[in-house]
Scaffold this motif. Structure first.
Motif, PDB file in Angstrom:
ATOM      1  N   TYR A 175       0.848  -1.194   0.000  1.00 37.11           N
ATOM      2  CA  TYR A 175       0.000   0.000   0.000  1.00 37.11           C
ATOM      3  C   TYR A 175       0.880   1.238   0.000  1.00 37.11           C
ATOM      4  CZ  TYR A 175       0.683   0.583   5.123  1.00 37.11           C
ATOM      5  OH  TYR A 175       1.200   0.762   6.376  1.00 37.11           O
ATOM      6  N   GLU A 202       1.868   7.249   1.654  1.00 32.48           N
ATOM      7  CA  GLU A 202       1.284   8.583   1.865  1.00 32.48           C
ATOM      8  C   GLU A 202      -0.219   8.549   2.127  1.00 32.48           C
ATOM      9  OE1 GLU A 202       2.183   8.630  -2.124  1.00 32.48           O
ATOM     10  OE2 GLU A 202       3.612   7.471  -0.966  1.00 32.48           O
ATOM     11  N   ASN A 203      -0.933   7.644   1.442  1.00 30.53           N
ATOM     12  CA  ASN A 203      -2.384   7.696   1.601  1.00 30.53           C
ATOM     13  C   ASN A 203      -3.042   6.346   1.915  1.00 30.53           C
ATOM     14  OD1 ASN A 203      -2.219   6.429  -0.864  1.00 30.53           O
ATOM     15  ND2 ASN A 203      -2.693   8.255  -2.034  1.00 30.53           N
ATOM     16  N   LYS A 220     -15.200  -3.470 -10.006  1.00 25.32           N
ATOM     17  CA  LYS A 220     -14.313  -2.298  -9.995  1.00 25.32           C
ATOM     18  C   LYS A 220     -12.881  -2.731  -9.679  1.00 25.32           C
ATOM     19  CE  LYS A 220     -17.115   1.042 -10.844  1.00 25.32           C
ATOM     20  NZ  LYS A 220     -16.870   2.047 -11.871  1.00 25.32           N
ATOM     21  N   ALA A 253      -9.704  -4.499  -4.533  1.00 25.85           N
ATOM     22  CA  ALA A 253      -9.969  -5.774  -3.861  1.00 25.85           C
ATOM     23  C   ALA A 253     -10.766  -5.542  -2.594  1.00 25.85           C
ATOM     24  CB  ALA A 253      -8.654  -6.458  -3.536  1.00 25.85           C
ATOM     25  N   ASN A 254     -11.886  -6.222  -2.503  1.00 26.43           N
ATOM     26  CA  ASN A 254     -12.682  -6.183  -1.273  1.00 26.43           C
ATOM     27  C   ASN A 254     -11.997  -7.017  -0.206  1.00 26.43           C
ATOM     28  OD1 ASN A 254     -14.939  -4.649  -1.202  1.00 26.43           O
ATOM     29  ND2 ASN A 254     -16.344  -6.248  -1.813  1.00 26.43           N
ATOM     30  N   GLN A 305      -5.467  -7.345   6.034  1.00 28.34           N
ATOM     31  CA  GLN A 305      -4.786  -6.659   7.140  1.00 28.34           C
ATOM     32  C   GLN A 305      -3.415  -7.260   7.398  1.00 28.34           C
ATOM     33  OE1 GLN A 305      -5.882  -4.043   9.108  1.00 28.34           O
ATOM     34  NE2 GLN A 305      -7.288  -3.908   7.420  1.00 28.34           N
ATOM     35  N   LEU A 339      -0.939  -6.479   4.138  1.00 26.41           N
ATOM     36  CA  LEU A 339      -0.580  -5.133   3.665  1.00 26.41           C
ATOM     37  C   LEU A 339       0.658  -4.560   4.354  1.00 26.41           C
ATOM     38  CD1 LEU A 339      -4.037  -3.376   3.253  1.00 26.41           C
ATOM     39  CD2 LEU A 339      -2.360  -3.744   1.464  1.00 26.41           C
ATOM     40  N   LYS A 393      -3.709  16.579   5.367  1.00 26.55           N
ATOM     41  CA  LYS A 393      -3.930  15.671   4.228  1.00 26.55           C
ATOM     42  C   LYS A 393      -5.303  14.998   4.336  1.00 26.55           C
ATOM     43  CE  LYS A 393      -0.015  13.365   3.366  1.00 26.55           C
ATOM     44  NZ  LYS A 393       0.827  12.146   3.456  1.00 26.55           N
ATOM     45  N   LEU A 412     -17.284   4.110  -5.739  1.00 28.69           N
ATOM     46  CA  LEU A 412     -16.124   3.366  -5.269  1.00 28.69           C
ATOM     47  C   LEU A 412     -14.943   4.291  -5.015  1.00 28.69           C
ATOM     48  CD1 LEU A 412     -15.188  -0.054  -5.880  1.00 28.69           C
ATOM     49  CD2 LEU A 412     -13.464   1.491  -6.721  1.00 28.69           C
ATOM     50  N   ASN A 459     -13.131   5.064  -1.506  1.00 35.85           N
ATOM     51  CA  ASN A 459     -11.682   4.875  -1.403  1.00 35.85           C
ATOM     52  C   ASN A 459     -10.996   6.149  -0.916  1.00 35.85           C
ATOM     53  OD1 ASN A 459      -9.513   3.050  -1.692  1.00 35.85           O
ATOM     54  ND2 ASN A 459      -8.876   4.090  -3.551  1.00 35.85           N
ATOM     55  N   TYR A 496     -11.609   6.484   2.664  1.00 33.26           N
ATOM     56  CA  TYR A 496     -10.707   5.551   3.358  1.00 33.26           C
ATOM     57  C   TYR A 496      -9.310   6.160   3.502  1.00 33.26           C
ATOM     58  CZ  TYR A 496      -7.119   2.016   3.651  1.00 33.26           C
ATOM     59  OH  TYR A 496      -5.976   1.342   4.002  1.00 33.26           O
ATOM     60  N   MET A 497      -8.834   6.795   2.413  1.00 42.26           N
ATOM     61  CA  MET A 497      -7.507   7.413   2.460  1.00 42.26           C
ATOM     62  C   MET A 497      -7.459   8.507   3.531  1.00 42.26           C
ATOM     63  SD  MET A 497      -6.405   7.947  -1.436  1.00 42.26           S
ATOM     64  CE  MET A 497      -6.668   6.768  -2.683  1.00 42.26           C
ATOM     65  N   TYR A 540      -7.199   6.838   6.794  1.00 45.29           N
ATOM     66  CA  TYR A 540      -5.836   6.325   6.959  1.00 45.29           C
ATOM     67  C   TYR A 540      -4.905   7.446   7.430  1.00 45.29           C
ATOM     68  CZ  TYR A 540      -1.132   4.902   5.567  1.00 45.29           C
ATOM     69  OH  TYR A 540       0.216   4.654   5.561  1.00 45.29           O
ATOM     70  N   CYS A 541      -5.056   8.638   6.815  1.00 51.50           N
ATOM     71  CA  CYS A 541      -4.206   9.771   7.195  1.00 51.50           C
ATOM     72  C   CYS A 541      -4.480  10.174   8.648  1.00 51.50           C
ATOM     73  CB  CYS A 541      -4.418  10.954   6.256  1.00 51.50           C
ATOM     74  SG  CYS A 541      -3.783  10.627   4.616  1.00 51.50           S
ATOM     75  N   GLN A 544      -2.764   7.682  10.761  1.00 44.91           N
ATOM     76  CA  GLN A 544      -1.317   7.935  10.742  1.00 44.91           C
ATOM     77  C   GLN A 544      -0.978   9.099  11.672  1.00 44.91           C
ATOM     78  OE1 GLN A 544       0.605   5.619   9.842  1.00 44.91           O
ATOM     79  NE2 GLN A 544       1.511   6.155   7.891  1.00 44.91           N
ATOM     80  N   MET A 594      -0.084  -2.730   8.000  1.00 48.16           N
ATOM     81  CA  MET A 594      -1.454  -2.317   8.277  1.00 48.16           C
ATOM     82  C   MET A 594      -1.971  -2.896   9.596  1.00 48.16           C
ATOM     83  SD  MET A 594      -3.693  -0.323   7.068  1.00 48.16           S
ATOM     84  CE  MET A 594      -3.407   0.031   5.351  1.00 48.16           C
ATOM     85  N   ILE A 623      -0.664  -1.024  12.574  1.00 50.96           N
ATOM     86  CA  ILE A 623      -1.373   0.234  12.855  1.00 50.96           C
ATOM     87  C   ILE A 623      -2.591  -0.076  13.719  1.00 50.96           C
ATOM     88  CG2 ILE A 623      -2.693   2.153  11.830  1.00 50.96           C
ATOM     89  CD1 ILE A 623      -0.997   1.902   9.331  1.00 50.96           C
ATOM     90  N   LEU A 663     -11.908  -0.098   8.954  1.00 52.53           N
ATOM     91  CA  LEU A 663     -11.701  -1.410   8.327  1.00 52.53           C
ATOM     92  C   LEU A 663     -12.790  -1.723   7.299  1.00 52.53           C
ATOM     93  CD1 LEU A 663     -10.519  -3.481  11.419  1.00 52.53           C
ATOM     94  CD2 LEU A 663      -9.132  -2.387   9.674  1.00 52.53           C
ATOM     95  N   GLN A 666     -11.945   0.127   4.250  1.00 51.47           N
ATOM     96  CA  GLN A 666     -10.851  -0.529   3.519  1.00 51.47           C
ATOM     97  C   GLN A 666     -11.391  -1.646   2.632  1.00 51.47           C
ATOM     98  OE1 GLN A 666      -8.004  -3.055   5.607  1.00 51.47           O
ATOM     99  NE2 GLN A 666      -6.375  -1.799   4.772  1.00 51.47           N
ATOM    100  N   ARG A 667     -12.438  -2.302   3.094  1.00 51.66           N
ATOM    101  CA  ARG A 667     -13.056  -3.371   2.300  1.00 51.66           C
ATOM    102  C   ARG A 667     -14.078  -2.810   1.308  1.00 51.66           C
ATOM    103  NH1 ARG A 667     -13.289  -5.766   7.490  1.00 51.66           N
ATOM    104  NH2 ARG A 667     -15.467  -5.244   7.647  1.00 51.66           N
ATOM    105  N   ILE A 668     -14.151  -1.487   1.235  1.00 52.35           N
ATOM    106  CA  ILE A 668     -15.054  -0.767   0.344  1.00 52.35           C
ATOM    107  C   ILE A 668     -16.498  -1.201   0.584  1.00 52.35           C
ATOM    108  CG2 ILE A 668     -15.319   0.125  -2.027  1.00 52.35           C
ATOM    109  CD1 ILE A 668     -12.526  -0.878  -2.584  1.00 52.35           C
ATOM    110  N   GLY A 674     -20.358  -0.280   2.476  1.00 49.69           N
ATOM    111  CA  GLY A 674     -21.236   0.835   2.840  1.00 49.69           C
ATOM    112  C   GLY A 674     -21.397   1.833   1.713  1.00 49.69           C
TER     113      GLY A 674
END
Lengths: 169, 130
Positions: free
Chosen positions: A7, A10-11, A44, A47-48, A94, A97, B32, B47, B51, B54-55, B58-59, B62, B75, B78, B101, B104-106, B108
């Motif tokens: 991954y 940065e993001n 899409k 990966a789920n 998890q 990654l 960020k 999607l 995503n 999610y980013m 993640y920030c 972090q 991951m 964290i 989490l 992350q699994r995309i 909802g």
């Protein structure tokens, strides 16, 4: 040597697009991917879920060799000893990654190469953008010039004289 | 699930290390996260929107890691650090980590993920400010 997913540091964006090539080329068939779907049900490029059964994995590295997105790589950690050898050895997303930074540490030469390619691509992109901007500027200048020239060469305005008398028909 | 994913395991692994310099990265991470959260609704499809949310999450995560002066490259590490340092002490709700989490699994809808990202960002801002 066990496979890991990469991954972006940065993001947090996972590089995997769930294309399934790794799962197809895996000789012992230990990779299981669930592709993400949009709300309308269309698949899409994300990966789920991503599972690798580490007990079945034979560490051949085919998955990382074939991955077109550099999303799966071979790690240097191989310690798996455990009191439980069923569920705990099926690694999920998890567990798999790791960041690009770690990848850079474990694969310094490959990482340097990747960075060089990225830099070159960015340079090309910037050059392309600069060229497009220059072309647009030139076009705008030419249009302005043409407009100015057009203004200069327009038909002279007829001198205003006394209105001609129209003959009655 | 991975073998003994506790803090002791991660401390011995090459994935978790103490670095006082990362403390200054926490405000940048929050910036960020905020930027990504603003960008998320404008993305082309659901999607992409999820995503980007999610980013943003993640920030925010972090930022929490960096506020502890820890840096991690895994991951699950964290997640473990957040559970040990924040969730067990009641500083962060478990639901926020679950939302991270899920994102992350995309899973909802985009709106759910935007809300989760926003509430996480606000919670993290409060924690980092302390």
């Amino acid at each position: 040597m066990l496979p890991v997913l990469i991954y972006e540091e940065e993001n947090g964006d996972c590089r995997c697009t769930s294309c399934g090539i790794c799962a197809k080329v895996c000789p012992p068939q230990c990779i299981w991917i669930v592709q993400a779907k949009a709300l309308d049900g269309k698949p899409k490029p994300k990966a789920n879920e991503f599972y690798i059964d580490m007990d079945v994995c034979m560490n051949c590295g085919f998955c990382s060799e074939f991955c077109p997105f550099d999303a799966i790589k071979m790690d240097h950690i191989y310690e798996l000893s455990n009191y439980e050898r069923h569920k705990s050895h099926v690694y999920n997303m998890q567990d798999l990654l790791v960041s690009t930074e770690y990848y850079g540490q474990t694969h310094p030469r490959a990482w340097a190469k990747e960075l060089a390619v990225k830099e070159e691509e960015e340079k090309k992109k910037k050059a392309k953008e600069a060229a497009a901007a220059a072309a647009a500027k030139k076009k705008a200048e030419e249009a302005a010039k043409a407009a100015a020239a057009g203004a200069g060469t327009t038909a002279p305005v007829a001198p205003v004289g006394p209105p001609k008398e129209e003959k009655p028909q | 699930m991975m073998r003994s994913p506790d803090l002791a395991y991660w401390a011995e692994s090459p994935h978790l290390f103490f670095d006082p310099d990362v403390l200054k990265l926490a405000p940048k991470d929050l910036e960020k996260a905020e930027k990504l959260l603003k960008e998320a609704p404008g993305k082309k499809d659901a999607l992409e929107q999820i995503n980007t949310a999610y980013m943003s999450m993640y920030c925010s995560m972090q930022a929490l890691m960096h506020s502890l002066q820890y840096k991690t490259t895994h991951m699950r590490c964290i997640v473990t650090v957040l559970e040990d340092f924040f969730i067990k002490h009641g500083k962060l709700e478990q639901a926020r980590l679950d939302a991270f989490l899920r994102s992350q699994r995309i899973e909802g809808t985009p709106e759910e993920n935007f809300q989760a990202a926003e509430s996480l960002l606000n919670a993290v801002k409060g924690i980092v400010a302390k």
